[in-house]
Motif scaffolding. Structure first.
Motif: not given
Length: 389
Positions: A154-157, A117-121, A175-181
């Protein structure tokens, strides 16, 4: 962005030459560099034997040590606190990666698996778009969970510009934790190393089986041993099998010895000539308890093996039972046994299934097709902030 070179920062979650995720990453980055106007720079979380693959493919890299955020679902409090403490190094990693994004004028960040997850941050800190390429089923897993709370994960994803999953099975789990496509892009394998021409199988009196993959309970090798033991006890002994992979090899050898199957079964450990091993086999088994995609399933089909795999995860998206391979029930040695006996009684039909499987794998899971879809995804995000790959 259509004609401009895309500067890509690719975040790996391991440095392991035998890891399917790592192999897919190397092939993808090599093709993006060779065929498309993309310049990848790869961040590795640790030392390892994957570096030589990067060098061989002319890919630039850097090691920035970091810790993943996945833990066993039944881990002790002591282990949890130890893992949490080790994860403090990730704060440094995030700022180092952010500095690379700035210095190299990175356009987009690509994170290779859910484990990192460090790349996302770092991308968020640098205000750069990033995609999360998920190759594992963690939500609802019976084995693993996120280190941090479900809400934080969930927030980070949901801050990502796009999530790519390697199968519809993985897509459904997130699909239940990621709200975008969510885009589904199947993994790509280089078919040229398998010389994908139809070949004769099941012609010799002694049939050659193989099972490739890391050896531990969730990969199902122990279920397969039980099935083979039942086969042997029924007086059907004209077969041999090779177990290829790292892991609990000593435990597997002990079970084989106790069942007195040493003459039929060989445990070989890690091998780097998987294509040659598959091309020398009649049947390839993938008895996993869970598979997000099933890279070795596709490899087995490309090599012309009759592929027998468990009905889990993304495998049914690759194999149509009795058409391109055979599917058995999860964790069911008796059903594996039944599939083996069916093949032995239906060799001509099994040969046809293997040929059909090879053709299907070649047409649907090539590395070129995978790279093209990923390239289009980058362009859509950079131009439109959307995914239509």
């Amino acid at each position: 962005m259509q004609n401009k070179q895309i500067k890509l920062l690719y975040i790996a979650s391991d440095n392991n030459a035998s890891s399917g995720a790592f192999l897919s990453m190397v092939k993808l980055c090599a093709l993006l560099k060779k065929k498309y106007n993309v310049e990848p720079y790869i961040i590795l979380p640790c030392s390892g034997d994957g570096i030589q693959l990067l060098v061989d493919n002319g890919l630039d890299y850097e090691i920035i040590r970091s810790e993943d955020w996945i833990i066993p679902i039944d881990c002790s409090l002591k282990f949890y606190l130890w893992k949490l403490k080790k994860s403090l190094k990730n704060i440094i990693a995030v700022f180092k990666i952010a500095q690379i994004i700035k210095n190299r004028k990175i356009d987009i960040v690509h994170i290779n698996t859910i484990f990192s997850y460090v790349g996302a941050m770092a991308a968020l800190l640098s205000k750069k778009p990033f995609v999360w390429h998920i190759k594992e089923i963690i939500p609802n897993s019976s084995a693993f969970k996120f280190l941090f709370t479900y809400s934080l994960s969930k927030i980070l994803l949901n801050q990502s510009n796009e999530i790519i999953t390697v199968s519809n099975a993985v897509k459904t789990s997130y699909s239940k934790i990621y709200t975008n496509k969510i885009c589904v892009v199947y993994e790509g394998i280089d078919p040229t190393i398998f010389n994908t021409k139809p070949r004769e199988i099941l012609k010799n009196d002694n049939l050659k089986f193989v099972c490739i993959g890391e050896i531990y309970k969730q990969k199902g090798q122990f279920d397969l041993i039980e099935a083979l033991d039942l086969l042997y006890r029924q007086g059907i002994t004209n077969w041999s099998i090779r177990f290829v992979g790292r892991g609990q090899t000593d435990k597997l050898k002990e079970i084989i010895k106790n069942k007195r199957l040493q003459n039929n079964i060989k445990v070989e450990g890690y091998a780097n000539n998987i294509a040659e091993i598959l091309k020398d086999s009649d049947i390839s088994f993938i008895p996993s308890h869970q598979e997000a995609f099933g890279r070795v399933v596709v490899e087995s089909m490309l090599a012309g093996c009759l592929t027998i795999a468990a009905n889990v995860g993304g495998i049914p998206e690759i194999i149509e039972n009795q058409t391109s391979g055979l599917i058995h029930k999860k964790e069911d040695p008796n059903d594996i046994l039944n599939k083996i006996k069916w093949v032995m009684s239906n060799k001509d039909k099994s040969q046809q299934i293997a040929i059909a499987g090879q053709k299907f794998a070649f047409e649907n899971f090539s590395a070129d097709k995978n790279a093209n879809k990923i390239q289009n995804l980058y362009l859509n995000i950079l131009n439109n902030g959307d995914c239509n790959a």
